[in-house]
Design a protein around this motif. Structure first.
Motif, PDB file in Angstrom:
ATOM      1  N   THR A 105      -1.444  72.833   0.268  1.00 58.59           N
ATOM      2  CA  THR A 105      -2.713  73.318   0.811  1.00 58.59           C
ATOM      3  C   THR A 105      -2.940  74.742   0.326  1.00 58.59           C
ATOM      4  O   THR A 105      -1.992  75.534   0.266  1.00 58.59           O
ATOM      5  N   ALA A 106      -4.168  75.059  -0.019  1.00 60.09           N
ATOM      6  CA  ALA A 106      -4.544  76.425  -0.391  1.00 60.09           C
ATOM      7  C   ALA A 106      -5.440  77.003   0.691  1.00 60.09           C
ATOM      8  O   ALA A 106      -6.378  76.338   1.157  1.00 60.09           O
ATOM      9  N   VAL A 107      -5.149  78.234   1.102  1.00 63.24           N
ATOM     10  CA  VAL A 107      -5.960  78.890   2.137  1.00 63.24           C
ATOM     11  C   VAL A 107      -6.354  80.278   1.653  1.00 63.24           C
ATOM     12  O   VAL A 107      -5.575  80.971   1.010  1.00 63.24           O
ATOM     13  N   ARG A 112     -14.462  79.002   6.539  1.00 67.28           N
ATOM     14  CA  ARG A 112     -14.048  78.858   7.932  1.00 67.28           C
ATOM     15  C   ARG A 112     -12.543  78.628   8.026  1.00 67.28           C
ATOM     16  O   ARG A 112     -11.958  77.909   7.224  1.00 67.28           O
ATOM     17  N   ILE A 113     -11.931  79.236   9.035  1.00 67.71           N
ATOM     18  CA  ILE A 113     -10.484  79.140   9.194  1.00 67.71           C
ATOM     19  C   ILE A 113     -10.068  77.865   9.933  1.00 67.71           C
ATOM     20  O   ILE A 113      -8.931  77.389   9.783  1.00 67.71           O
ATOM     21  N   GLU A 114     -10.972  77.274  10.728  1.00 66.39           N
ATOM     22  CA  GLU A 114     -10.614  76.128  11.559  1.00 66.39           C
ATOM     23  C   GLU A 114     -10.110  74.924  10.751  1.00 66.39           C
ATOM     24  O   GLU A 114      -9.072  74.322  11.119  1.00 66.39           O
ATOM     25  N   LEU A 120      -2.731  72.601   8.633  1.00 72.03           N
ATOM     26  CA  LEU A 120      -1.378  73.126   8.794  1.00 72.03           C
ATOM     27  C   LEU A 120      -0.641  72.532   9.996  1.00 72.03           C
ATOM     28  O   LEU A 120       0.574  72.711  10.134  1.00 72.03           O
ATOM     29  N   GLN A 121      -1.348  71.818  10.855  1.00 74.14           N
ATOM     30  CA  GLN A 121      -0.749  71.356  12.098  1.00 74.14           C
ATOM     31  C   GLN A 121       0.471  70.462  11.886  1.00 74.14           C
ATOM     32  O   GLN A 121       1.456  70.551  12.619  1.00 74.14           O
ATOM     33  N   LEU A 137      -3.850  83.474   9.853  1.00 74.75           N
ATOM     34  CA  LEU A 137      -3.312  82.191  10.316  1.00 74.75           C
ATOM     35  C   LEU A 137      -2.042  82.383  11.123  1.00 74.75           C
ATOM     36  O   LEU A 137      -1.819  81.702  12.130  1.00 74.75           O
ATOM     37  N   TYR A 138      -1.218  83.321  10.684  1.00 72.62           N
ATOM     38  CA  TYR A 138       0.027  83.580  11.415  1.00 72.62           C
ATOM     39  C   TYR A 138      -0.278  84.169  12.790  1.00 72.62           C
ATOM     40  O   TYR A 138       0.338  83.792  13.797  1.00 72.62           O
TER      41      TYR A 138
END
Length: 422
Positions: A105-107, A112-114, A120-121, A137-138
């Motif tokens: 995954t790339a972030v 949007r962060i959601e 990542l869950q 995110l952390y």
């Protein structure tokens, strides 16, 4: 050396075959075996030499031997300086691992962060991230570093240039002490050396000399022109050549937007990419450039290390960069993957110091070629007696010294060890 010479699993080998990869580049030949040995590594090479595969392939190979990520844990973290590079590296890793069970995954910011939290869950084997979004995110407890095995700093010099050193050191404190660290950089200045000493444990060092970089595959031309006729000459060059795609670099965001307007007025479809564009707009523009619907892309230096096209016809510097090293990163967008490239710089008299600095950095003097019909109204005057000829445009002395030192040797790389963990 072929990729079959490395101890890669059949799934990775097959994905390389399907993508047409056969011969490993110099950086790949030296870096991949060291990463597979689970050594910490500093890799120094110019852009366009195949650095992404140098860390991605052995990283994926090592991850196939472990247990898949669960919950919100990540097993490998790749930090990149820009959103475009994060997306590009993430896509490359996805393609390499397409036949494996590994997840990637790339972030990054600008979106949007959601949706990123949702991905990542269940855990991710490889996370590609920009520093700011990773810390966001952390902070929201969307991920855990407890089971991290590998850290990669991609384009480390660019991250320091963009002021991410504090974020990187913050992230370092959150990671497990026992991990493999890989640092990839185009330069090895004192700040990079200090960061490496702080983060890496007895690393091997691979340096690829300029002779083996893609600069040799790029034809570099300089056309002197009166400053007020630069856009006119640019339009002439685009219309008189059968380039499939052209990447143009401007110094300012306002200049990039104005140039697109001028191009469209004469029937040349173009688009701009710079920091003021939203992430969605930047993604759309890059997509259009890659699929050919946009022929001309006008960019500021934001994009100099974030565009990866294997067959980009031509790069044009409408304005010379203030930092000589940025010239190398700009033109490195062409002449990739074994193909020939063309880099053109439109040079006006007020850019003499930048040009001299670039010539000093790359160790060559350009032949300036006038384009018929664009003869200079006033012959430029250069004061060769000026003791401060380079002024603020002097190349980084450490980078320059190392470039000149490496150019004296035919050996493309070396492995050395450095040790110190603070």
């Amino acid at each position: 050396m072929s990729f079959g010479s490395f101890s890669l699993c059949k799934e990775l080998q097959q994905s390389l075959i399907e993508q047409g990869y056969t011969k490993a580049t110099a950086i790949q030949q030296q870096a991949i075996p060291l990463v597979l040995e689970q050594r910490d590594l500093i890799a120094i090479a110019q852009t366009g030499t195949g650095k992404t595969a140098s860390f991605s392939l052995p990283m994926l190979q090592l991850l196939t031997k472990g247990t898949a990520a669960t919950d919100n844990h990540i097993r490998a973290l790749v930090l990149t300086p820009t959103r475009e590079l994060a997306a590009q590296v993430g896509q490359a890793i996805l393609s390499y691992s397409s036949l494996t069970n590994l997840s990637t995954t790339a972030v990054h910011g600008g979106v949007r962060i959601e949706p990123q939290i949702a991905k990542l869950q269940s855990g991710v084997d490889v996370l590609v991230a920009t520093p700011g979004r990773l810390l966001d995110l952390y902070t929201q407890q969307a991920l855990s570093f407890d089971k991290l095995e590998i850290l990669v700093l991609d384009e480390a010099d660019r991250m320091l240039d963009l002021g991410f050193v504090d974020d990187i050191r913050h992230i370092q404190k959150l990671l497990p002490i026992k991990r493999q660290n890989l640092m990839f950089s185009a330069t090895f200045t004192n700040p990079i050396r200090l960061l490496a000493e702080d983060m890496l444990n007895s690393p091997a060092t691979v340096e690829i000399s300029p002779e083996t970089s893609n600069l040799e595959a790029i034809s570099q031309r300089v056309h002197p022109v009166d400053k007020n006729r630069k856009t006119e000459l640019l339009i002439h060059l685009i219309k008189s050549n059968s380039w499939n795609q052209v990447l143009i670099f401007c110094r300012t965001k306002h200049g990039a937007d104005n140039l697109v307007t001028n191009l469209e007025q004469v029937g040349i479809r173009g688009a701009s990419i710079h920091a003021n564009r939203t992430q969605h707009a930047r993604t759309q523009v890059l997509g259009g450039f890659r699929d050919g619907s946009i022929k001309v892309l006008v960019a500021t230096d934001l994009a100099s290390r974030g565009i990866d096209l294997s067959r980009l016809s031509c790069v044009i510097n409408l304005d010379l960069p203030f930092v000589a090293e940025d010239y190398v990163h700009r033109i490195g967008r062409t002449g990739r993957a074994g193909h020939k490239g063309l880099a053109i710089s439109l040079f006006s008299d007020d850019e003499s110091k930048q040009l001299k600095s670039i010539e000093k950095l790359i160790g060559r003097t350009f032949t300036q070629t006038l384009v018929p019909g664009f003869e200079l109204a006033i012959k430029p005057i250069v004061d060769e007696s000026d003791d401060d000829l380079y002024g603020n445009f002097e190349p980084d002395p450490t980078y320059l010294k190392q470039t000149q030192k490496r150019s004296k040797h035919t050996k493309s790389g070396s492995n050395r060890s450095r040790s110190k963990r603070r």
